[in-house]
Design an enzyme around this catalytic site. Structure first.
Site, PDB file in Angstrom:
ATOM      1  N   LYS A 275       0.829  -1.202   0.000  1.00 54.96           N
ATOM      2  CA  LYS A 275       0.000   0.000   0.000  1.00 54.96           C
ATOM      3  C   LYS A 275       0.868   1.258   0.000  1.00 54.96           C
ATOM      4  O   LYS A 275       0.601   2.218  -0.717  1.00 54.96           O
ATOM      5  CB  LYS A 275      -0.926   0.012   1.226  1.00 54.96           C
ATOM      6  CG  LYS A 275      -1.786  -1.229   1.388  1.00 54.96           C
ATOM      7  CD  LYS A 275      -2.826  -1.355   0.304  1.00 54.96           C
ATOM      8  CE  LYS A 275      -3.841  -2.454   0.597  1.00 54.96           C
ATOM      9  NZ  LYS A 275      -3.287  -3.801   0.624  1.00 54.96           N
TER      10      LYS A 275
ATOM     11  N   ARG B 237      -4.847  -3.870 -13.460  1.00 60.13           N
ATOM     12  CA  ARG B 237      -3.587  -4.484 -13.036  1.00 60.13           C
ATOM     13  C   ARG B 237      -2.609  -4.416 -14.196  1.00 60.13           C
ATOM     14  O   ARG B 237      -2.815  -5.007 -15.253  1.00 60.13           O
ATOM     15  CB  ARG B 237      -3.840  -5.932 -12.608  1.00 60.13           C
ATOM     16  CG  ARG B 237      -2.584  -6.780 -12.434  1.00 60.13           C
ATOM     17  CD  ARG B 237      -1.586  -6.266 -11.383  1.00 60.13           C
ATOM     18  NE  ARG B 237      -2.190  -6.057 -10.081  1.00 60.13           N
ATOM     19  CZ  ARG B 237      -2.344  -7.024  -9.171  1.00 60.13           C
ATOM     20  NH1 ARG B 237      -1.981  -8.256  -9.448  1.00 60.13           N
ATOM     21  NH2 ARG B 237      -2.871  -6.732  -7.988  1.00 60.13           N
TER      22      ARG B 237
ATOM     23  N   GLU C 287      -1.735   1.007  -5.710  1.00 58.61           N
ATOM     24  CA  GLU C 287      -0.927   0.012  -4.997  1.00 58.61           C
ATOM     25  C   GLU C 287       0.211  -0.458  -5.890  1.00 58.61           C
ATOM     26  O   GLU C 287       0.123  -0.419  -7.121  1.00 58.61           O
ATOM     27  CB  GLU C 287      -1.765  -1.201  -4.572  1.00 58.61           C
ATOM     28  CG  GLU C 287      -2.792  -0.911  -3.502  1.00 58.61           C
ATOM     29  CD  GLU C 287      -3.447  -2.170  -2.949  1.00 58.61           C
ATOM     30  OE1 GLU C 287      -2.893  -3.274  -3.126  1.00 58.61           O
ATOM     31  OE2 GLU C 287      -4.530  -2.041  -2.345  1.00 58.61           O
TER      32      GLU C 287
END
Length: 322
Positions: free
Chosen positions: A125, A214, A285
């Site tokens: 994170k 992603r 992230e």
């Protein structure tokens, strides 16, 4: 021929069609490398040398019969060429101790993917905020009042712990949410006079309806397609583990810009296989422990991402030996 050891969660329980560690094992075997499966909890030390309890591994792309293990034995990690560290979070004391063993293995000559020091340094994170130019407004704090004020300022925010994965314990809240106090109490979980856990509060990004992308980086360079994980029904989380639907897309110019900001530093730190999470135009992230989505992108676009990874691994080994 290389000796490749795979440190992963129990292989008997994986979903073959989605498991990126399995894709890596298939590619290593396809190239003629010898595979070794490190039994769960099998890393350790003896007399200052790294070792592991492991078994010879054969894999097959067959959802009903995907692996065979030989006889397990404890052996030194010296002599292993590549160690794939692929166990899932949390990055707890047991995980950190394993990375210490792997640092010794690295000093003894193994290429560890990803670098153990980097795995200790990069909270998934917090690592995004080495690149603040890429990130949305965010507060990380143990102070419930400060977190509540941040939610009020942003209108809506996503609240999450620093050690979660797969969408677990992630909350979307607004300033007038009657449950905001209890959400903060639950996440901070202060007890017995201790300060409690840090919580990340991040501006809610409405672009999540178009997917949490992603983006995979291999030795600092992006794979040209990403997997947008799109929330389903009334769910706001796009994580596949939370029921999101995966849709492959070419990288946008902004995606490539983010990858160019992040990639060189991660490469310098030995992060050979990384997953960036991007919502809209914002990095949220940096996944370094066990990034996924290889099999989904391979299937949708005819790629061989594990092959790209092993090309990078073999280049690194060749350069080191020269």
């Amino acid at each position: 021929m290389l000796d490749v050891a795979v440190v992963m969660d129990p292989i008997a329980a994986i979903h073959v069609g989605k498991d990126s560690s399995f894709a890596m094992a298939l590619e290593a075997q396809r190239r003629g490398h010898r595979l070794h499966y490190v039994l769960p909890g099998g890393l350790g030390l003896r007399d200052g040398r790294s070792q592991a309890r492991m078994a010879p591994l054969q894999v097959r792309d067959d959802a009903s019969d995907w692996y065979t293990l030989g006889e397990a034995a404890t052996r030194p990690l010296a002599g292993i060429d590549v160690i794939l560290m692929r166990t899932d979070p949390p990055v707890d004391a047991a995980y950190l101790n394993d990375t210490q063993v792997l640092s010794l293995a690295q000093a003894e000559g193994a290429l560890v993917v990803n670098d153990p020091q980097g795995l200790r340094d990069l909270n998934e994170k917090l690592a995004a905020f080495w690149f603040p130019q890429c990130c949305p407004p965010t507060l990380v704090s143990r102070d419930a009042a400060a977190l509540r004020e941040f939610v009020e300022q942003q209108g809506q925010a996503v609240l999450k712990p620093l050690d979660g994965m797969g969408g677990r314990s992630i909350f979307r809240a607004s300033a007038d949410d009657a449950n905001l106090n209890v959400i903060l109490e639950t996440l901070i979980a202060a007890a017995h006079g201790k300060a409690g856990q840090m919580v990340m509060a991040q501006r809610y990004l409405p672009q999540i309806v178009d997917g949490d992308k992603r983006i995979l980086l291999i030795d600092g360079e992006p794979v040209p397609y990403c997997l947008a994980r799109i929330p389903q029904g009334k769910e706001f989380r796009g994580n596949l583990a939370a029921g999101g639907r995966g849709e492959g897309r070419p990288l946008s110019e902004r995606d490539r810009w983010i990858a160019a900001q992040v990639g060189p530093e991660l490469k310098r730190r030995g992060m050979i296989f990384v997953g960036l999470d991007v919502i809209g135009d914002w990095l949220t992230e940096v996944n370094v422990t066990s990034p996924t989505c290889i099999r989904e992108l391979d299937k949708q676009f005819g790629l061989n991402i594990a092959g790209m990874l092993f090309d990078a691994i073999e280049r690194r080994l060749s350069d080191a030996r020269r």
